[in-house]
Design an enzyme around this catalytic site. Sequence first.
Site, PDB file in Angstrom:
ATOM      1  N   ASP A 142      11.718   3.096   6.120  1.00  0.00           N
ATOM      2  CA  ASP A 142      10.614   3.937   6.680  1.00  0.00           C
ATOM      3  C   ASP A 142      10.960   3.896   8.324  1.00  0.00           C
ATOM      4  O   ASP A 142      11.898   3.478   8.553  1.00  0.00           O
ATOM      5  CB  ASP A 142       9.028   3.125   6.320  1.00  0.00           C
ATOM      6  N   GLU A 161       0.218   9.401  -3.605  1.00  0.00           N
ATOM      7  CA  GLU A 161       0.890   7.778  -3.103  1.00  0.00           C
ATOM      8  C   GLU A 161      -0.067   7.099  -2.378  1.00  0.00           C
ATOM      9  O   GLU A 161      -0.206   7.681  -1.054  1.00  0.00           O
ATOM     10  CB  GLU A 161       2.233   8.104  -3.073  1.00  0.00           C
TER      11      GLU A 161
END
Lengths: 254, 627
Positions: free
Chosen positions: A56, A45
């Site tokens: 995040d 990724e």
Amino acid sequence: MNRIVSKLNEDKKLLSIYFTAGYPEINDTVSIIQDLEKNGVDMIEIGLPFSDPLADGPTIQDSSTAALKNGMTTEVLFKQLEGIRDTVSIPLIIMGYFNPMFQYGVEAFCKKCQELGVDGLIIPDLPVDVYHNEYQAIFEKYGLINVFLITPQTSDARIRYIDSISNGFIYMVSSASTTGAKSGFGDEQTAYFERIGKMNLNNPQVIGFGISNNETFTQATKYAKGAIIGSAFVKHVTKHGVKTIDSFTKSILN
Amino acid sequence: MKRDTKHTPQQVLSPLEKSKLKIKVCGMKYQDNIESVAALQPDYLGFIFYKETPRHFDTKIPEIPEGIKKVGVFVNEDVSTVIEKINEFKLDAVQLHGEEAPYYCSILRSTNLLSKPIEIIKVFSIKDEFNFEVLEAFENVCDYFLFDTKGKLPGGNGYRFDWSVLNDYPSTKPFFLSGGIGIDQIDDIKNFIVSKASKYCYAIDVNSKFETEPGLKNKSILREFINKLHNKKTMNYNVDDKGYYGEFGGAFIPEMLHPNVEELRQNYLKVMAEPDFQKEFDKLLKDYVGRPSPLYYAKRLSKKYNTKIYLKREDLNHTGAHKINNTIGQILMAQRLGKTRIIAETGAGQHGVATATVCALMGMECIVYMGEIDIARQAPNVARMKMLGAKVVPALSGSRTLKDATNEAIRDWINNPVDTHYIIGSAIGPHPYPDMVTRFQAVISEEIKWQLKEQEGRENPDYVVACIGGGSNAAGTYYHYLHEPDVGIIAVEAAGLGIDSGESAATSVLGKAGIIHGCKTLLMQTKDGQITEPYSISAGLDYPGVGPMHAHLSKTGRAEFLSITDSDAMEAGLELSKLEGIIPAIETSHAFAIFKHKTFKPDDVVVMSLSGRGDKDLQNYIDYFKI
């Protein structure tokens, strides 16, 4: 066949690694991809950095901020990925937030991904219904697999819906958290993994969030087709640089 | 394929395509109804002085806006009576619906008994065919013809005639088209006005098809008709059932937030409609917040700018700003959803204080995220939150201001999906937040309506004005006026050091569509889609986006967006202090600076949202003016 699908058809547990493009240095992107493939990783990724990555935790936030400061943009990443298919065959997924793609133009973005040999996308803040109503046809036109997240709070009905829209794998978020927040799995997680396993979904599941070492990788892949490591890898390159990727992958796979 | 214009069939374009088709609403009867229909700005209002109709007009005509012509409708009435009525009611036109002869018209035209000249409209009724020769004798004695459907009654029969008869119209005199026209005929009218038959059609006359009872017109259907006729797409400025305001809004959230946001979406309207909820909300607003907040006529400020300025005193609410209207609503919502832990973001600290306040009130745990930089520059508010028992957590990521505090609050919610409710402080975020916050703040415009009615005799001002960061005080100030076209909406953004300075927060000018904090809206960003850091002297306006409702108001032109620099805002704050004895928050000062840039008419009523008081900004004022 899409490289992601071929890889999922292989009879093995998959290790997928996330890294932030343009971090630690702007031109590390290609060498990181090549080294990951060389060291036995199954899927990659590529994180397209965003100024406001709200799913995040601090590790990926900081790497994103640094990457943007280094000058990483959508254009730069696409430029770096030109010719990537001459050197690697590993499935490549771009993971990023929706706004940079939206500004680039969703169709132009997908077209470019196909040209470069990118196989799929993970866009945490593009909800499944918006994708379904507005963008699915475009993704399919350019042969891209879109990967959706599920969490322990996702209802069975919604999981079935997501499964019906998916055409690669389902990204199983291990616990209610942002990336890098927790490490290790408790009873709650294993119960959740078992619950999903029993649903017999059409798409295989790959577990992410909270996987940082051999122990958690082994635990996760007991219940799923594979596992994704993000924050732990970003931490590794922060600490040890990009030349020691082999030591990281060995620590996971051994 | 390129279109070959040469071979496009020529449509007969009526003169109406160049100028607007006029509208006459006939059969007005009731005072309130006349006022509310007049607010739609039709070109003519008709009053029927013929006694044998349920629409017979027998009261007074209230004050109606200039530019709307008052038409008296008569049937075979004595000329002297007609003249009397013209003078008594200051009519601008007469419509003759009987067998009045040409000389009757010429008397009205030439008499010196009238205080001003009038327009004469002569009516002809058409069934299936019509002998246009009768018109000739009237050519020189009247201004307009009106074609109505021939029926039992002299007008108001409620059905239409075959408009194609007008293909044979021999005259060049402009005419009114009448007879049974309703909203269902919009397409027919549109077809008609591009046909030859409409070449001299000047106005559309409507009556019975827009009534709930004879003489009582339905304003909303009339508005829709007028908008459609003038090709104005009837706009909905509220959220639609998918969570969008036009192209803006929606819920662009990671899957981790879906259960929480979905739970809220499914319940917020239901909960807000519960009598028990409303009762508790209203009671707290009254007894705890101190509502209704006054609507104050600012005499000296009005004099200075030669217009009528009212101040909606949200600064007098408990905690000193409008923010508490929303936090009261949301804490009651959180309780009903079974939540026990509250999180919030704050920029200047106003929303943080308002949230900490209601958490203390309800005995709930409260965590407020605040940018590290804002914590340093808003020390008194940080202290207030702590005194109220809240935990203030610094946002250390990104630019360490409001945008990052919001990111941190969202991350907290992702990590605490079951017991936590996130009280967003502005009309932003994923659906249903913008709508929910707007509805809680809508109490502002709800009160303005009746307060203005008390003081000015009318509910609708000419303008409502508010400053906009995310836009919650603005959303509440506009809410009940969004669909009142006679009310101008003015939104005031912070231009910072100037639009082109690179140090600005004027999102409507500098932003474009993008996704921030879960919604699609106008957003300040780089070409690459990275969100940029805005600047304003006021910590409450330096948000890089604007609520999706405001993005829609900007895009559709419903609201006028103005941007005001730091220095203009500071001067306006000082001026309000000296003229009215009110020290406003610097956010609010931006709204007051518009009077330097925009001139209002002396009889305009301008309602300003005085969103917050200036205590928290004292140090800024002191530093700026070297007081």
